[in-house]
Design an enzyme around this catalytic site. Structure first.
Site, PDB file in Angstrom:
ATOM      1  N   ASP A 149     -32.860  17.354 -47.538  1.00 15.16           N
ATOM      2  CA  ASP A 149     -33.795  16.464 -46.600  1.00 15.16           C
ATOM      3  C   ASP A 149     -35.350  17.347 -47.585  1.00 15.16           C
ATOM      4  OD1 ASP A 149     -33.835  15.621 -43.888  1.00 15.16           O
ATOM      5  OD2 ASP A 149     -35.334  17.542 -43.949  1.00 15.16           O
ATOM      6  N   LYS A 157     -26.537  20.672 -39.957  1.00 15.77           N
ATOM      7  CA  LYS A 157     -28.357  20.984 -40.405  1.00 15.77           C
ATOM      8  C   LYS A 157     -28.209  22.069 -41.092  1.00 15.77           C
ATOM      9  CE  LYS A 157     -31.359  18.527 -41.584  1.00 15.77           C
ATOM     10  NZ  LYS A 157     -31.237  17.133 -42.092  1.00 15.77           N
TER      11      LYS A 157
HETATM   12  P1  NDP Z   1     -39.694  14.930 -49.386  1.00 17.37           P
HETATM   13  O1  NDP Z   1     -39.664  16.644 -49.475  1.00 17.37           O
HETATM   14  O2  NDP Z   1     -38.828  14.313 -50.286  1.00 17.37           O
HETATM   15  O3  NDP Z   1     -40.837  14.655 -48.898  1.00 17.37           O
HETATM   16  C1  NDP Z   1     -41.489  14.785 -46.825  1.00 17.37           C
HETATM   17  C2  NDP Z   1     -42.974  14.080 -47.552  1.00 17.37           C
HETATM   18  O4  NDP Z   1     -43.624  14.194 -46.216  1.00 17.37           O
HETATM   19  C3  NDP Z   1     -43.523  15.063 -48.469  1.00 17.37           C
HETATM   20  O5  NDP Z   1     -44.902  13.329 -48.491  1.00 17.37           O
HETATM   21  C4  NDP Z   1     -44.622  15.992 -47.026  1.00 17.37           C
HETATM   22  O6  NDP Z   1     -45.688  16.148 -48.124  1.00 17.37           O
HETATM   23  C5  NDP Z   1     -44.379  15.207 -45.983  1.00 17.37           C
HETATM   24  N1  NDP Z   1     -44.813  16.508 -44.990  1.00 17.37           N
HETATM   25  C6  NDP Z   1     -43.548  17.007 -44.662  1.00 17.37           C
HETATM   26  N2  NDP Z   1     -44.173  17.997 -44.278  1.00 17.37           N
HETATM   27  C7  NDP Z   1     -45.221  17.590 -43.826  1.00 17.37           C
HETATM   28  C8  NDP Z   1     -46.036  17.988 -42.262  1.00 17.37           C
HETATM   29  N3  NDP Z   1     -45.797  19.229 -42.054  1.00 17.37           N
HETATM   30  N4  NDP Z   1     -47.157  16.986 -42.280  1.00 17.37           N
HETATM   31  C9  NDP Z   1     -47.435  16.204 -43.442  1.00 17.37           C
HETATM   32  N5  NDP Z   1     -46.658  15.656 -43.566  1.00 17.37           N
HETATM   33  C10 NDP Z   1     -45.663  16.203 -44.487  1.00 17.37           C
HETATM   34  O7  NDP Z   1     -38.738  14.999 -47.849  1.00 17.37           O
HETATM   35  P2  NDP Z   1     -37.542  13.555 -47.556  1.00 17.37           P
HETATM   36  O8  NDP Z   1     -38.564  12.391 -47.856  1.00 17.37           O
HETATM   37  O9  NDP Z   1     -36.360  13.567 -47.845  1.00 17.37           O
HETATM   38  O10 NDP Z   1     -37.957  13.350 -46.085  1.00 17.37           O
HETATM   39  C11 NDP Z   1     -39.342  13.070 -45.491  1.00 17.37           C
HETATM   40  C12 NDP Z   1     -38.112  12.269 -43.289  1.00 17.37           C
HETATM   41  O11 NDP Z   1     -37.601  11.583 -43.500  1.00 17.37           O
HETATM   42  C13 NDP Z   1     -37.868  13.978 -42.955  1.00 17.37           C
HETATM   43  O12 NDP Z   1     -38.270  13.673 -41.720  1.00 17.37           O
HETATM   44  C14 NDP Z   1     -36.706  14.456 -43.955  1.00 17.37           C
HETATM   45  O13 NDP Z   1     -35.705  15.113 -42.461  1.00 17.37           O
HETATM   46  C15 NDP Z   1     -35.726  12.353 -43.094  1.00 17.37           C
HETATM   47  N6  NDP Z   1     -34.876  12.036 -43.210  1.00 17.37           N
HETATM   48  C16 NDP Z   1     -33.976  12.208 -45.039  1.00 17.37           C
HETATM   49  C17 NDP Z   1     -33.400  11.660 -45.238  1.00 17.37           C
HETATM   50  C18 NDP Z   1     -33.135  11.670 -47.097  1.00 17.37           C
HETATM   51  O14 NDP Z   1     -32.329  11.287 -47.407  1.00 17.37           O
HETATM   52  N7  NDP Z   1     -33.812  12.658 -47.508  1.00 17.37           N
HETATM   53  C19 NDP Z   1     -32.380  11.291 -44.506  1.00 17.37           C
HETATM   54  C20 NDP Z   1     -32.574  10.977 -43.459  1.00 17.37           C
HETATM   55  C21 NDP Z   1     -33.986  11.693 -42.680  1.00 17.37           C
HETATM   56  P3  NDP Z   1     -45.515  17.245 -48.650  1.00 17.37           P
HETATM   57  O15 NDP Z   1     -45.637  17.934 -49.714  1.00 17.37           O
HETATM   58  O16 NDP Z   1     -47.190  18.332 -48.350  1.00 17.37           O
HETATM   59  O17 NDP Z   1     -45.632  19.078 -47.621  1.00 17.37           O
END
Ligand code: NDP
Length: 449
Positions: A168, A128
């Site tokens: 991510d 990562k």
């Molecule tokens: P994105 O950047 O596309 O979206 C993240 C979302 O989570 C946004 O809505 C963001 O809001 C919100 N968010 C991030 N940090 C915080 C916080 N501290 N408090 C509240 N909301 C928060 O990321 P992904 O959708 O790709 O990832 C989401 C999760 O899924 C993560 O845990 C990631 O590790 C996990 N994941 C992702 C994969 C992938 O293929 N993308 C694979 C496996 C797991 P804002 O825009 O306001 O920051």
């Protein structure tokens, strides 16, 4: 030695070496509690310090990322890559660009990734990386200059047979494009060194959808153990990024009523349900306009926005945390249980705190940890790597079918190791042990290296 003492003494040693890394210690503790008793029961694994070796990264790299903003000012961020374990294949795992990124966060994610990648049955080790860079509010030019600068150092440590990063939080198709462009230029080669690429330059169909869809496919298998389905169920979902968008899309397709979405500013509640059309608006808002989730209530005034709150107070049948780590606390879990929630399936990595997981287990509701339920993203990245090597593309339907099969196989693996004496399916235990076994076997075969 008594089992509790054994786990404590292991954790004391890990804590001593990683004292300022709370998220990493949290992830290790969860694995230690289920895997150490299993190791003690298996002669081939006992006494080999396998877990102690697995908690130490094979390599941890930090590097300077200087870049110039639109005002001409020179800015500096810190880049990271944790190459955690490559016993079963090249390191594989996403890059996160977020101001909260630290060594602790990336080590917890890399550690979980080792187990997750093992569960997919594909030959991928775990890693990562990322940077403490905040893409919010940055222009396209700034994002490009940052990504290019990041890659001018990062290219030394990666390669299609060494380490294959992906997206991510904060790293989507735009960032992967800029990173890939610079890698290709410096190395003068076109290889599958990153996944999540655009379709016309080596990407896989279904990769954008894979984590969200995979989470729902996993939840479908969980619900099926109780002869239930998504049809007519109320679904509370957090996040509004890549994972949340496609988890919502699939849940809606399966007949569920999705009532919430969120971002770091708060959550929206739509009692009429977020329809396919409303979700298309959210995708435009988030992926193109890069706006905030409260804009939803301006567009759909019957919905409500709750500032700085998470959606776990709402009545729902199924909860899908798809935003970030530790976003669902013990108190949230109790509220969900009290409100009749029957299933919690993690789309994000480690979104539930240890107190929340204990509450779900005590209430004996269905609960799946992200390392099992969100593995569809990396699994499809694995399929992208295969297609790149073959210089061949599978159809949308073919990739989707493979994804469904992988998620179903992960569910079966969790059942193999996770069924408790009273019949309760402990997905945490099942995922940890199933993930551990494959990596441990490879490490044993390869000797102490
Ligand atoms: P994105 O950047 O596309 O979206 C993240 C979302 O989570 C946004 O809505 C963001 O809001 C919100 N968010 C991030 N940090 C915080 C916080 N501290 N408090 C509240 N909301 C928060 O990321 P992904 O959708 O790709 O990832 C989401 C999760 O899924 C993560 O845990 C990631 O590790 C996990 N994941 C992702 C994969 C992938 O293929 N993308 C694979 C496996 C797991 P804002 O825009 O306001 O920051």
């Amino acid at each position: 030695m008594k089992m509790e003492k054994k786990i404590k003494s292991f954790m004391d040693e890990v804590r001593q070496r990683n004292v300022h890394e709370p998220e990493f210690l949290q992830a290790v503790q969860e694995v230690a509690e289920t895997v150490i008793p299993y190791i003690a029961s298996q002669k081939i694994y006992d006494g080999k310090n396998l877990l102690l070796r697995m908690v130490e990264p094979e390599r941890a790299i930090t590097f300077r990322v200087p870049w110039v903003d639109d005002q001409g000012e020179i800015r500096v961020n810190r880049g990271y890559r944790i190459q955690m374990n490559s016993a079963i294949g090249p390191y594989k795992g996403g890059l996160r660009f977020h101001p909260s990124v630290t060594m602790s966060i990336l080590k917890f994610l890399a550690f979980e990734q080792v187990f997750k990648n093992s569960l997919t049955t594909l030959p991928m080790g775990g890693g990562k990386g990322g940077a403490d860079f905040d893409p919010k509010g940055k222009s396209d030019g700034e994002i490009m200059r940052f990504c290019h600068s990041f890659m001018t150092e990062f290219f030394r440590y990666i390669g299609p047979n060494t380490d294959v990063p992906a997206g991510d939080i904060g790293v989507g198709s735009r960032e992967i494009g800029y990173l890939f462009g610079m890698y290709r230029k410096i190395k003068n080669e076109f290889t599958g060194v990153l996944t999540g690429k655009g379709l016309s330059w080596g990407g896989s169909l279904i990769r954008p959808e894979a984590t969200g869809y995979g989470t729902i496919y996993f939840a479908v298998s969980m619900l099926a153990t109780q002869n239930k389905s998504f049809d007519q169920k109320l679904v509370a979902l957090s996040g509004s990024g890549n994972v949340a968008q496609f988890a919502a899309e699939k849940a809606i397709q399966l007949g569920a009523k999705v009532i919430t979405l969120s971002d770091s500013s708060g959550y929206i509640y739509d009692r009429e349900g977020i329809t396919k059309d409303k979700l298309a608006y959210v995708m435009q808002l988030k992926n193109v306009e890069r706006g905030r989730i409260d804009a939803y209530v301006t567009k759909y005034p019957t919905a409500k926005f709750y500032k700085n709150k998470t959606p776990w107070n709402e009545i729902c049948d199924i909860a899908l945390p798809c935003a970030t780590q530790n976003e669902l606390t013990g108190d949230d879990a109790k509220k969900l249980i009290k409100n009749g929630c029957i299933c919690v399936c993690e789309g994000a990595n480690m979104p539930s705190t240890p107190e929340a997981i204990t509450a779900f287990r005590e209430a004996k509701i269905l609960f799946a940890p992200g390392k099992a339920s969100n593995a569809g993203g990396v699994a499809t990245s694995g399929l992208e790597m295969t297609q790149n090597s073959l210089r061949f593309n599978w159809s949308r339907n073919e990739v989707d079918e493979k994804l469904k099969q992988i998620m179903s196989d992960i569910h079966t693996a969790c059942l193999k190791y996770g069924i408790e004496k009273d019949g309760y399916i402990n997905y945490v235990k099942g995922a940890n042990i199933a993930g551990f076994v494959k990596v441990a076997d490879a490490m044993l075969a390869q000797g102490v290296i």
